[in-house]
Scaffold this active site. Structure first.
Site, PDB file in Angstrom:
ATOM      1  CG  HIS A   1       7.988  18.417   6.246  1.00  0.00           C
ATOM      2  ND1 HIS A   1       7.132  19.483   6.459  1.00  0.00           N
ATOM      3  CD2 HIS A   1       7.819  17.584   7.301  1.00  0.00           C
ATOM      4  CE1 HIS A   1       6.498  19.300   7.607  1.00  0.00           C
ATOM      5  NE2 HIS A   1       6.890  18.149   8.125  1.00  0.00           N
TER       6      HIS A   1
ATOM      7  CB  CYS B   1      17.661  25.063  17.853  1.00  0.00           C
ATOM      8  SG  CYS B   1      17.978  24.503  19.541  1.00  0.00           S
TER       9      CYS B   1
ATOM     10  CD  GLU C   1      -2.487   1.666   2.515  1.00  0.00           C
ATOM     11  OE1 GLU C   1      -3.202   2.685   2.510  1.00  0.00           O
ATOM     12  OE2 GLU C   1      -2.353   0.940   3.508  1.00  0.00           O
TER      13      GLU C   1
ATOM     14  CG  ASP D   1       7.488  14.209  16.456  1.00  0.00           C
ATOM     15  OD1 ASP D   1       7.854  15.287  16.949  1.00  0.00           O
ATOM     16  OD2 ASP D   1       6.708  14.122  15.489  1.00  0.00           O
TER      17      ASP D   1
ATOM     18  CG  ASP E   1       7.323   8.681  14.004  1.00  0.00           C
ATOM     19  OD1 ASP E   1       8.231   9.518  13.956  1.00  0.00           O
ATOM     20  OD2 ASP E   1       6.119   8.981  13.841  1.00  0.00           O
TER      21      ASP E   1
END
Length: 419
Positions: A325, A128, A44, A111, A109
């Site tokens: 992105h 940063c 998929e 984050d 993942d």
């Protein structure tokens, strides 16, 4: 670097998918050598199109068919899902319950927003160079454990394009893992437990597992520069109270009275660490209880924070490498684990800068051999840009996987020859 304007995406994306996206290596990666029939066709893909139109259950007969569709629709984002029991684009024609995800890479993942309770420089989607060290530590800790503790070989680490990193573990056996096995692996790799209301999120006790000891030794290499100098976690009474809340009461009072006498975070940390090390020395000779509060603080402030749901669900989608992105314009590029400390997310090329580089290279491609094939021309195009080292790293990863498959095939044929 050319400033990125999201409004320019409709003009830039067709150039990106036609002249820069590494379609060849991408198809080889997800085809896995064609060992299993129809493997690519059962995968998929989902596309996010202009105006946030989201299209799931896309599937393609071949990498070439996918390439044509990418160049036709120019998606703002590509997500990769599972390999299913039936072709995803025909899921509506399959009997209810028969359409099931059967295989997928083990994915992670990580984050930056999950660290908001422990970083002082930024919050939310902002990052940063100071807090990016958290992602460096995360890759170092997890990658070491995947290889040395769990015996995994083929790991593709990818920058998300904004504020995090993804990992795709592509080993043949691992792709077949059940959700329970995936959840067990994530559980093994998780130490920071509890939500916003939990003050102390890491709790260690004797005997300390070798995985934790090895992880602490990774974190230690970065801790002074990142946490004590960069984040200055013991720089003020308000900050050091937050750290001391993680220390057992019997040590807290003395540290609280001594901290104001010390010059900076580094000196205060040496005091705390020295006290904890003393408890461990005494405990090893049978006096008192060992305290690991210094390790617990290091791990709470720096240890990787994994999204368990992304990793354990086979049907979960994750952003594809080489996606653009849509907010930053940066390309989701592979990371070179050997040169991880040199990686700068702000130096990652944007779609604007890449297209500008192609323009600056001029139209000499038009004047060269007109018979040149499209893949050859594309290869020359990306080599003119800052995307080149990232595509090269991706191709090396795919070649390494293919080499591993050839070695395994030879080993199996040798074994069969012995009988």
């Amino acid at each position: 670097m050319a400033p990125f304007e999201p409004a320019a995406l409709p003009e830039l994306l067709p150039v990106f998918y036609r002249r820069l996206f590494p379609h060849g290596a991408y198809g080889r990666w997800l085809g896995y050598g064609g060992v299993e029939k129809n493997y690519f066709q059962l995968r998929e893909f989902s596309f996010t199109l202009r105006d946030d139109v989201y299209v799931r259950f896309q599937s393609f007969g071949s990498p070439q068919e996918l390439e044509k569709e990418l160049q036709r629709t120019n998606p703002y984002k590509i997500d990769i899902g599972a390999v299913y029991s039936h072709r995803p684009n025909q899921h509506n024609t399959v009997h209810l319950g028969a359409f099931q995800p059967v295989e997928k890479e083990l994915v992670f993942d990580i984050d930056m927003t999950d660290y908001d309770d422990v970083r002082t420089c930024c919050s939310s989607a902002d990052i940063c160079s100071k807090c990016w060290t958290l992602m460096t530590i995360a890759v170092r800790v997890i990658d070491r454990a995947l290889v040395e503790d769990l015996g995994m070989k083929h790991r593709l680490w990818v920058y998300s394009g904004r504020r995090g990193v993804h990992c795709w573990v592509c080993d043949d056996a691992v792709r077949k893992w059940s959700p329970a096995l995936r959840a067990a692996a994530v559980e093994y790799l998780s130490l920071v437990k509890g939500g916003a209301e939990t003050v102390k999120k890491v709790n260690l006790s004797e005997p300390v597992h070798p995985f934790i000891r090895r992880s602490v030794s990774v974190v230690e290499k970065y801790f002074e520069a990142y946490a004590l100098q960069g984040q200055d976690i013991l720089g003020s009474p308000e900050r050091w109270d937050k750290v001391l809340a993680l220390v057992p009461e019997e040590h807290r009072e003395l540290l609280q009275s001594e901290f104001p006498k010390k010059r900076d975070s580094v000196q205060r940390w040496e005091l705390l660490k020295g006290r904890m090390e003393r408890t461990r020395r005494l405990a090893s000779s049978g006096k008192g209880t060992a305290c690991y509060a210094d390790w617990e603080v290091m791990l709470q402030y720096c240890f990787p924070r994994l999204d368990i749901n992304v990793s354990k669900g086979i049907g979960h989608l994750l952003k594809s490498p080489f996606s653009v992105h849509p907010k930053t314009g940066r390309i989701s590029v592979p990371l070179d684990v050997q040169r991880l400390d040199d990686f700068d997310p702000f130096a990652v090329p944007t779609i604007s800068s890449l297209c500008q580089e192609l323009d600056a290279a001029g139209d000499d491609t038009e004047q060269e051999d007109g018979e040149e094939t499209e893949p050859k021309r594309r290869m020359r195009d990306y080599r003119r840009t800052q995307l080149a080292p990232y595509v090269k790293a991706f191709e090396q990863f795919v070649e390494e996987m293919e080499r591993g498959r050839r070695v395994e095939r030879l080993r199996r044929s040798d074994l069969q020859g012995e009988f």
